[in-house]
Write an enzyme that holds these catalytic residues in place. Structure first.
Site, PDB file in Angstrom:
ATOM      1  N   CYS A  42       0.843  -1.186   0.000  1.00  0.00           N
ATOM      2  CA  CYS A  42       0.000   0.000   0.000  1.00  0.00           C
ATOM      3  C   CYS A  42       0.879   1.237   0.000  1.00  0.00           C
ATOM      4  CB  CYS A  42      -0.912  -0.001   1.221  1.00  0.00           C
ATOM      5  SG  CYS A  42      -1.890  -1.524   1.405  1.00  0.00           S
ATOM      6  N   ASP A  49      -3.844  -9.192   7.933  1.00  0.00           N
ATOM      7  CA  ASP A  49      -2.555  -9.513   8.542  1.00  0.00           C
ATOM      8  C   ASP A  49      -2.048  -8.372   9.409  1.00  0.00           C
ATOM      9  OD1 ASP A  49      -2.335  -8.130   6.017  1.00  0.00           O
ATOM     10  OD2 ASP A  49      -0.171  -8.389   6.120  1.00  0.00           O
ATOM     11  N   VAL A  51      11.032 -11.169 -19.535  1.00  0.00           N
ATOM     12  CA  VAL A  51      11.390 -10.189 -20.560  1.00  0.00           C
ATOM     13  C   VAL A  51      12.113 -10.922 -21.683  1.00  0.00           C
ATOM     14  CG1 VAL A  51      12.866  -8.229 -21.107  1.00  0.00           C
ATOM     15  CG2 VAL A  51      11.520  -8.211 -19.027  1.00  0.00           C
TER      16      VAL A  51
END
Length: 621
Positions: free
Chosen positions: A2, A100, A294
């Protein structure tokens, strides 16, 4: 994963402007597009942007304890939250969600700041204790989650990214010259230093404590990697013992890091570390996962062959992301915006492209292999150390060179990358006359870089490992190269090799099991044989070198020409405009090429620094 932000008045009596909290939250939306929350009181304000991964319905933050006197916001994951929750429930604590992060408020109630010793996770957090009118900031042991702060006129501001701090009118934009010199000398700036003067990066394994009514803040280190001393007696066990323990702990780490209420994927480069992680993921669960690689158009850089070997064995959904050299230049400004600093390599843009592809496929969580090279002696430099030691080459260095090494590392014979004297000469040629006039003030060798007590008296492999973790891994590979590039697309990175239990065990593995007869990562390769195709284990280590400044200059991009114009360089005052012109002419010569293993691409660093100045509207000297 976050984004967090906040304001704390150490004076204890000034009201928080709600809009200032919202402004900080707004620029962190890419870190948390799913939800948001805030909490305002007389002397503090907290802001939160959520990327929903665990307890999607009721896990928004801030989160309080039972009586609301303790409040937490956290960027990251507490991987052992299930086990901790069971303990806390038995003690009578009441939970309101399955998040959590909720275990943190109850652990803090019981243990105070010592609760950090119980956490297995990656986190940057802020805990408000209203009874004590205090705030505690803390960052995980390896700096996976970023946390920046500044203290101005009794106001403590903190956030997951510097750009959130810059929204506040109290915060000035000014280049930190020591940070600049670190950038030109090392892989990246080193915590607590940033590229912004008076804005600090809370160092990994550290906490900060402040109380309303007390103007000073307290910084503490709660964890550091501490390798055994050479004269320290540690029981030596069999090779099979170390293999079994590494396998057990790495499997547990991966099991922890696949805990989520959303799909978890992985990056696959085709090298040993990422291959071992995805193969162990398969061993733990038959879920058909998505993995991403990639695929560089230039065959010289492509690892397509090895990626295909692993993907076919696993029968996972394998997404190969085509990447052209031109794609690098197109993303550089976005790279700088998210790293909030110049970067020495242009390949960060490839990680950004991978993250965008993962997000487009509905993946919010990615496992990657960072940390293995630093912990298992995986870079060629570990071999070179041994060669130099055998040949006594470091003894041939000048007395002045040894003095500088001793000042920085505490060991006159330890060479990290470049010779300090040659590096100083190169930088002084590039820096402007104004900067050279005060060079000693910001010369990075005059400012403490690492804890030399953790280097002294250790094995040479352990010395380099400690320095690599501090100087290369924490603020570069897991920060600007990983977290910041992934979060640009709202994707969380998780790093199984950086599990606290695994790392605490690795510190006890004898050095010759890491580098064995000049074979890097010996014990890890032995462990991997059970899981990974032989072709991956036996391949030579591949280091991708992205196209440097000669390529960018020869493309004649208008934006680069503007950045490097004589007038712009002269006006900004950081570099010697005549030297920049000389380098441009030299690098544009069709016959010129950089020897990637020897030469330093100073021109690329100048381009990146100038792009940083432009992106963040930094003032001239």
């Amino acid at each position: 994963m976050c984004g967090i932000s906040g304001i704390f008045k150490t004076t204890g009596h000034e009201r928080i402007n709600k809009q200032e909290i919202f402004d900080m939250m707004d620029v962190l939306e890419h870190r948390g597009p799913d939800d948001s929350g805030h909490r305002l009181r007389e002397y503090y304000g907290l802001g939160f942007r959520r990327l929903s991964i665990i307890d999607l319905q009721s896990g928004n933050q801030p989160i309080e304890n039972e009586d609301g006197t303790i409040c937490v916001i956290c960027n990251g994951e507490i991987f052992n939250h299930i086990e901790l929750r069971e303990e806390l429930l038995k003690k009578g604590h009441v939970f309101r969600s399955k998040s959590d992060v909720e275990v943190l408020v109850h652990l803090y109630e019981d243990l105070g700041e010592r609760f950090l010793d119980r956490i297995n996770g990656q986190f940057a957090l802020a805990i408000i204790d209203e009874k004590r009118r205090s705030i505690m900031l803390a960052r995980d042991q390896f700096g996976v989650m970023p946390l920046f702060y500044t203290l101005v006129d009794g106001t403590l501001l903190f956030a997951s990214e510097i750009k959130a701090l810059l929204t506040n009118p109290l915060v000035r934009r000014e280049v930190d010259l020591v940070g600049m010199d670190q950038f030109f000398s090392l892989p990246h700036t080193v915590s607590p230093r940033t590229m912004f003067k008076n804005i600090k990066n809370l160092a990994p394994g550290h906490l900060m404590y402040a109380e309303a009514g007390k103007p000073d803040v307290i910084l503490k280190q709660y964890w550091d990697l501490d390798y055994p001393l050479l004269n320290e007696e540690i029981e030596r066990r069999s090779e099979s013992y170390y293999m079994e323990r590494i396998e057990e702990l790495l499997l547990q780490s991966i099991k922890f890091r696949t805990r989520a209420d959303v799909d978890v994927g992985a990056f696959l480069s085709g090298g040993l570390d990422s291959s071992l992680i995805v193969c162990m993921m398969k061993a733990l669960s038959q879920n058909r996962r998505k993995i991403f690689s990639v695929d560089f158009e230039n065959e010289e850089f492509s690892e397509r062959k090895y990626q295909k070997i692993v993907a076919e064995q696993l029968e996972y959904e394998h997404y190969s992301v085509p990447f052209k050299v031109d794609d690098i230049a197109e993303r550089l400004e976005k790279v700088i915006y998210h790293t909030e600093a110049p970067v020495k390599e242009s390949y960060n843009s490839a990680t950004m492209a991978l993250a965008a592809k993962a997000r487009a496929q509905g993946i919010k969580v990615i496992l990657t292999g960072e940390g293995s090279d630093e912990l298992f002696a995986g870079y060629p430099s570990y071999r070179f150390d041994q060669f130099r030691k055998l040949r006594n080459q470091n003894d041939l260095s000048s007395a002045e060179e040894k003095m500088l090494r001793s000042k920085v590392w505490g060991d006159p014979l330890f060479k990290y990358e470049a010779d300090f004297l040659k590096l100083k000469e190169d930088k002084k040629a590039i820096y402007s006359q104004q900067l050279n006039g005060c060079f000693d003030d910001f010369d990075f060798t005059n400012h403490q870089l690492v804890d030399q007590s953790k280097i002294a008296g250790r094995h040479l492999i352990h010395q380099r490992s400690y320095i690599d973790l501090k100087v290369r891994l924490m603020d570069h590979l897991v920060s600007d190269h990983s977290d910041r590039m992934l979060m640009a697309s709202s994707v969380e990175g998780r790093f199984p090799f950086l599990d606290i239990n695994l790392v605490n065990f690795i510190r006890t593995v004898p050095p010759d099991f890491k580098l064995n007869n000049f074979k890097e990562k010996y014990i890890l390769k032995q462990t991997a044989k059970k899981f990974v195709p032989e072709a991956i284990i036996n391949r030579e280590k591949y280091i991708f070198i992205a196209p440097g400044s000669p390529f960018l200059l020869r493309k004649n991009y208008d934006w680069i020409n503007d950045l490097l114009s004589y007038e712009t360089i002269k006006r900004q005052g950081y570099f010697n405009a005549d030297e920049v012109e000389r380098l441009k002419k030299k690098y544009l010569d069709p016959d010129f090429s950089l020897k990637t293993s020897i030469d330093t691409d100073y021109m690329l660093m100048i381009i990146m620094f100038c792009l940083f100045i432009k992106t963040f509207d930094m003032p001239s000297l």
